[in-house]
Design a protein around this motif. Structure first.
Motif, PDB file in Angstrom:
ATOM      1  N   GLY A 128       0.833  -1.195   0.000  1.00  0.00           N
ATOM      2  CA  GLY A 128       0.000   0.000   0.000  1.00  0.00           C
ATOM      3  C   GLY A 128       0.864   1.239   0.000  1.00  0.00           C
ATOM      4  O   GLY A 128       0.525   2.248   0.606  1.00  0.00           O
ATOM      5  N   ALA A 162      -6.871  -1.249  -2.969  1.00  0.00           N
ATOM      6  CA  ALA A 162      -7.915  -0.625  -2.160  1.00  0.00           C
ATOM      7  C   ALA A 162      -7.448  -0.446  -0.720  1.00  0.00           C
ATOM      8  O   ALA A 162      -6.413  -0.970  -0.307  1.00  0.00           O
ATOM      9  N   GLU A 163      -8.235   0.288   0.045  1.00  0.00           N
ATOM     10  CA  GLU A 163      -7.997   0.430   1.475  1.00  0.00           C
ATOM     11  C   GLU A 163      -8.526  -0.808   2.205  1.00  0.00           C
ATOM     12  O   GLU A 163      -9.404  -1.516   1.682  1.00  0.00           O
ATOM     13  N   PRO A 164      -8.043  -1.090   3.416  1.00  0.00           N
ATOM     14  CA  PRO A 164      -8.516  -2.279   4.134  1.00  0.00           C
ATOM     15  C   PRO A 164     -10.034  -2.358   4.261  1.00  0.00           C
ATOM     16  O   PRO A 164     -10.615  -3.431   4.056  1.00  0.00           O
ATOM     17  N   GLU A 166     -12.255  -1.164   2.314  1.00  0.00           N
ATOM     18  CA  GLU A 166     -12.859  -1.460   1.011  1.00  0.00           C
ATOM     19  C   GLU A 166     -12.782  -2.955   0.708  1.00  0.00           C
ATOM     20  O   GLU A 166     -13.734  -3.537   0.174  1.00  0.00           O
ATOM     21  N   GLU A 182      -3.868  -2.952   8.063  1.00  0.00           N
ATOM     22  CA  GLU A 182      -2.658  -2.453   7.422  1.00  0.00           C
ATOM     23  C   GLU A 182      -1.538  -2.352   8.444  1.00  0.00           C
ATOM     24  O   GLU A 182      -1.784  -2.206   9.645  1.00  0.00           O
ATOM     25  N   ARG A 244       4.315   0.586   3.733  1.00  0.00           N
ATOM     26  CA  ARG A 244       2.953   0.248   4.161  1.00  0.00           C
ATOM     27  C   ARG A 244       2.444  -0.948   3.366  1.00  0.00           C
ATOM     28  O   ARG A 244       2.617  -1.023   2.154  1.00  0.00           O
ATOM     29  N   ILE A 246      -1.029  -3.869   3.054  1.00  0.00           N
ATOM     30  CA  ILE A 246      -2.444  -4.113   3.348  1.00  0.00           C
ATOM     31  C   ILE A 246      -2.692  -5.609   3.334  1.00  0.00           C
ATOM     32  O   ILE A 246      -2.245  -6.315   2.417  1.00  0.00           O
TER      33      ILE A 246
END
Length: 253
Positions: A128, A162-164, A166, A182, A244, A246
């Motif tokens: 991420g 995507a974000e966690p 999502e 994350e 970072r 995810i």
């Protein structure tokens, strides 16, 4: 083309997220374990030790990586995760650091989960870090006049990760339980240009594919001082490189 030796230069750092992912996937017995995007096979032994009696399937889209995995004793084969379907009796699907190369992978993962049987578990991890200074610096250089004509279409990965929440929202449905989170790892790297060396094993691979040897060296010569500026060397000679990642684990109940 992937370079297994270059990728494995930072094997200790790259394996840690795989270990963290595996730690959340549980200990239930498994009949068939699949390592999707197995790379050079450096992580696959973690799966065989966790599920020693299971039948193993390992695949990767890179012939170079598969050759390295086979040389290490992993029964890997060349295959495209976009075309893979869970065989019967698949109880574990492990997908470490591969789906950020696959646009639309959320729908792909959803299809895998729907094809798995009761009690199966799927774990995935993707970088991420695409908006980090290292990537912003790389993409900025690629869009400058000298390079944009040939590198303007270099895939960024940012658009398909995507974000966690999502992932959790997109995969949760009746009969599926999801854990998404994350982590940011503070890697302490050493060497003259360690961040550049790291990128050469991953994010710079598409750039390398578009340039001949002379222009590739020119691109690195321009990128290296910019990375040293945004990732300065410490007094002890090390460089801190935050990264970072995810994670998603989904269980069929």
């Amino acid at each position: 083309m992937w370079d297994p030796e270059k990728y494995l230069e930072f094997a200790a750092y790259r394996q840690r997220p795989a270990v963290d992912l595996l730690s959340r996937m549980g200990w239930n017995p498994a009949r068939r374990v699949v390592d999707l995007g197995c790379g050079a096979g450096d992580v696959t032994p973690l799966l065989t030790r966790r599920w020693p009696g299971a039948r193993l399937e390992a695949l990767d889209s890179s012939p170079e990586m598969v050759r390295a995995a086979v040389a290490a004793g992993i029964p890997a084969r060349v295959g495209d995760v976009r075309e893979w379907k869970p065989p019967s009796e698949t109880d574990v699907v492990f997908c470490n650091a591969v789906l950020h190369w696959v646009p639309g992978h959320l729908e792909l993962v959803r299809d895998w989960l729907r094809a798995l049987g009761s009690g199966a578990v799927l774990g995935m991890q993707v970088p991420g870090n695409f908006d980090a200074p290292a990537h912003r610096t790389l993409y900025q250089l690629a869009t400058e006049p000298e390079w944009v004509e040939v590198l303007g279409g270099v895939p960024r990965g940012l658009e398909c990760v995507a974000e966690p929440v999502e992932y959790a929202r997109g995969l949760t449905e009746p009969g599926v339980r999801v854990d998404a989170w994350e982590s940011t790892y503070a890697h302490q790297l050493y060497g003259a240009d360690p961040v550049l060396d790291w990128l050469c094993g991953t994010a710079l691979r598409p750039v390398r594919a578009l340039l001949d040897e002379r222009r590739w060296r020119c691109f690195l010569d321009e990128l290296a001082p910019r990375l040293r500026e945004v990732y300065p060397r410490e007094a002890d000679g090390s460089t801190w490189f935050p990264f970072r990642r995810i994670f998603v684990v989904a269980w069929r109940e």
